[in-house]
Scaffold this active site. Structure first.
Site, PDB file in Angstrom:
ATOM      1  N   GLU A  94       8.859  -7.205 -17.660  1.00 28.53           N
ATOM      2  CA  GLU A  94      10.154  -7.882 -17.555  1.00 28.53           C
ATOM      3  C   GLU A  94      10.046  -9.381 -17.784  1.00 28.53           C
ATOM      4  OE1 GLU A  94      13.252  -6.812 -17.343  1.00 28.53           O
ATOM      5  OE2 GLU A  94      12.548  -4.749 -17.512  1.00 28.53           O
ATOM      6  N   TYR A 154      14.258 -10.814 -11.143  1.00 32.04           N
ATOM      7  CA  TYR A 154      12.988 -10.096 -10.999  1.00 32.04           C
ATOM      8  C   TYR A 154      11.966 -10.621 -11.999  1.00 32.04           C
ATOM      9  CZ  TYR A 154       9.589  -6.284 -11.134  1.00 32.04           C
ATOM     10  OH  TYR A 154       8.421  -5.553 -11.103  1.00 32.04           O
ATOM     11  N   ILE A 157       0.809  -1.214   0.000  1.00 32.73           N
ATOM     12  CA  ILE A 157       0.000   0.000   0.000  1.00 32.73           C
ATOM     13  C   ILE A 157       0.843   1.266   0.000  1.00 32.73           C
ATOM     14  CG2 ILE A 157      -0.168   0.043   2.527  1.00 32.73           C
ATOM     15  CD1 ILE A 157      -3.001   1.039   0.121  1.00 32.73           C
ATOM     16  N   ALA A 188       6.303  -6.297  -3.599  1.00 32.37           N
ATOM     17  CA  ALA A 188       7.359  -6.951  -4.375  1.00 32.37           C
ATOM     18  C   ALA A 188       8.655  -6.174  -4.222  1.00 32.37           C
ATOM     19  CB  ALA A 188       6.983  -7.023  -5.854  1.00 32.37           C
ATOM     20  N   SER A 204       4.712  -7.835 -14.736  1.00 38.66           N
ATOM     21  CA  SER A 204       5.653  -6.877 -15.311  1.00 38.66           C
ATOM     22  C   SER A 204       6.039  -7.248 -16.733  1.00 38.66           C
ATOM     23  CB  SER A 204       6.912  -6.822 -14.443  1.00 38.66           C
ATOM     24  OG  SER A 204       7.949  -6.108 -15.078  1.00 38.66           O
ATOM     25  N   THR A 221      13.228   8.029 -14.432  1.00 37.85           N
ATOM     26  CA  THR A 221      12.258   9.094 -14.702  1.00 37.85           C
ATOM     27  C   THR A 221      12.177  10.080 -13.544  1.00 37.85           C
ATOM     28  OG1 THR A 221      10.546   7.596 -13.897  1.00 37.85           O
ATOM     29  CG2 THR A 221      10.849   7.749 -16.288  1.00 37.85           C
ATOM     30  N   GLY A 270      22.903   7.090 -17.997  1.00 40.03           N
ATOM     31  CA  GLY A 270      23.459   6.082 -18.870  1.00 40.03           C
ATOM     32  C   GLY A 270      23.039   6.330 -20.304  1.00 40.03           C
TER      33      GLY A 270
END
Length: 325
Positions: free
Chosen positions: A126, A148, A9, A81, A124, A189, A210
């Site tokens: 990913e 992940y 939360i 997570a 995700s 971001t 990067g």
């Protein structure tokens, strides 16, 4: 009054979903690893005052079962997570426990307490990180390349198994990158938005990043949690790709952020080749056709609006707040 339980939360997505559900008249129970008084400090004060906070342990099936039995939610959203960002290879064993195996514990608790609970997992993009297909849809095979992504793919697989074997209303939202002013500073971001505002104030001189050419499918977190809510209102439990369907580069993000402040990013942003990540075999960009067609969902906040929102939020912070860059 419908009761929803939200894990994680205190994170970006959890707080936005709590606001959405409260506006719809839900009773919202938020669970976190922290004690309630500490969790409340991590949330906007007006939000913390309107939700019920409780501590639970993602690795303790008995505790999860006790909470479900006590609060009797009709809907359960799992955001708890280990984060992605720069930490996708950190603590792989713990990540496997929390991002993967803990979902099995939740599913077992649902079976034990009330198999009618509707469950939505925050998955995700990913899970597709090593695919050779672009764009990615619900039919794209999972091919992760980090602990992940592997843990998220494991959780998705177990959700499908429990849905087929036990008839649970359980589904995964395959979320592509989604940002907001509440995003952690571990993400590029937020780092860009924060540093651009600090440069504008004279609190920083430059921003080192990067690969500026790296591209992402970026959307707004508030739009994405709305999609997850719609998934649990749908007639059947299914996986949905939630994405903007378009990509922008890190350079694009910098250009928009500095332009919003009346500056040229090229005067302040430096590219550090030593910080480049491994090249990606295929561009990750989501095909959100299914969500548009079946959920009548589409993102409301576009890329430039998102960047402006994040920069504006940084400008509203006290001048001395934040980390030096």
């Amino acid at each position: 009054m419908t009761t929803a339980l939200i894990t994680g939360i205190t994170g970006q997505d959890g707080s936005y979903l709590a606001e959405l559900l409260l506006a719809k008249g839900y009773r919202v129970v938020g669970v976190a690893r922290k004690e309630p008084i500490d969790a409340a400090r991590s949330l906007p004060a007006e939000l913390a005052a309107r939700i019920e906070l409780v501590t639970w342990d993602m690795l303790d099936t008995r505790r999860i079962t006790e909470i479900l039995a006590s609060y009797r939610p009709e809907e359960l959203y799992n955001y708890a997570a280990y984060s992605s960002g720069s930490g996708m290879y950190d603590e792989p064993v713990a990540m496997g426990e929390v991002n993967g195996l803990a979902v099995t514990r939740i599913l077992e608790a649902i079976r034990d307490v009330n198999s009618e609970i509707r469950f939505c997992q925050a998955s995700s993009s990913e899970i597709f990180a090593d695919t050779d297909r672009s764009p990615q849809s619900e039919l794209t095979p999972a091919f992760p390349r980090s602990p992940y992504g592997a843990a998220k793919a494991y959780a998705d697989s177990l959700i499908r198994i429990y849905r087929q074997r036990y008839g649970l209303f359980a589904c995964s939202a395959i979320l592509f990158n989604h940002e907001s002013p509440r995003r952690s500073l571990a993400f590029v971001t937020r780092k860009i938005a924060r540093t651009a505002a600090r440069i504008k104030r004279g609190l920083a001189a430059e921003l080192t990043l990067g690969n500026l050419s790296a591209r992402r499918d970026w959307g707004y977190a508030g739009d994405y949690v709305r999609a997850m809510w719609l998934m649990l209102q749908h007639t059947s439990a299914e996986e949905f790709v939630i994405s903007s369907g378009e990509t922008h580069s890190v350079r694009d993000f910098c250009e928009c952020a500095f332009e919003y402040l009346g500056m040229d990013y090229r005067d302040y942003v430096r590219e550090d080749s030593g910080a480049f990540r491994h090249s990606e075999p295929t561009q990750l960009v989501g095909d959100n056709t299914k969500a548009r067609m079946l959920l009548n969902w589409q993102p409301d906040v576009r890329f430039r609006e998102l960047v402006a929102m994040m920069v504006e939020a940084e400008l509203r912070l006290p001048g001395a707040t934040g980390v030096a860059v």
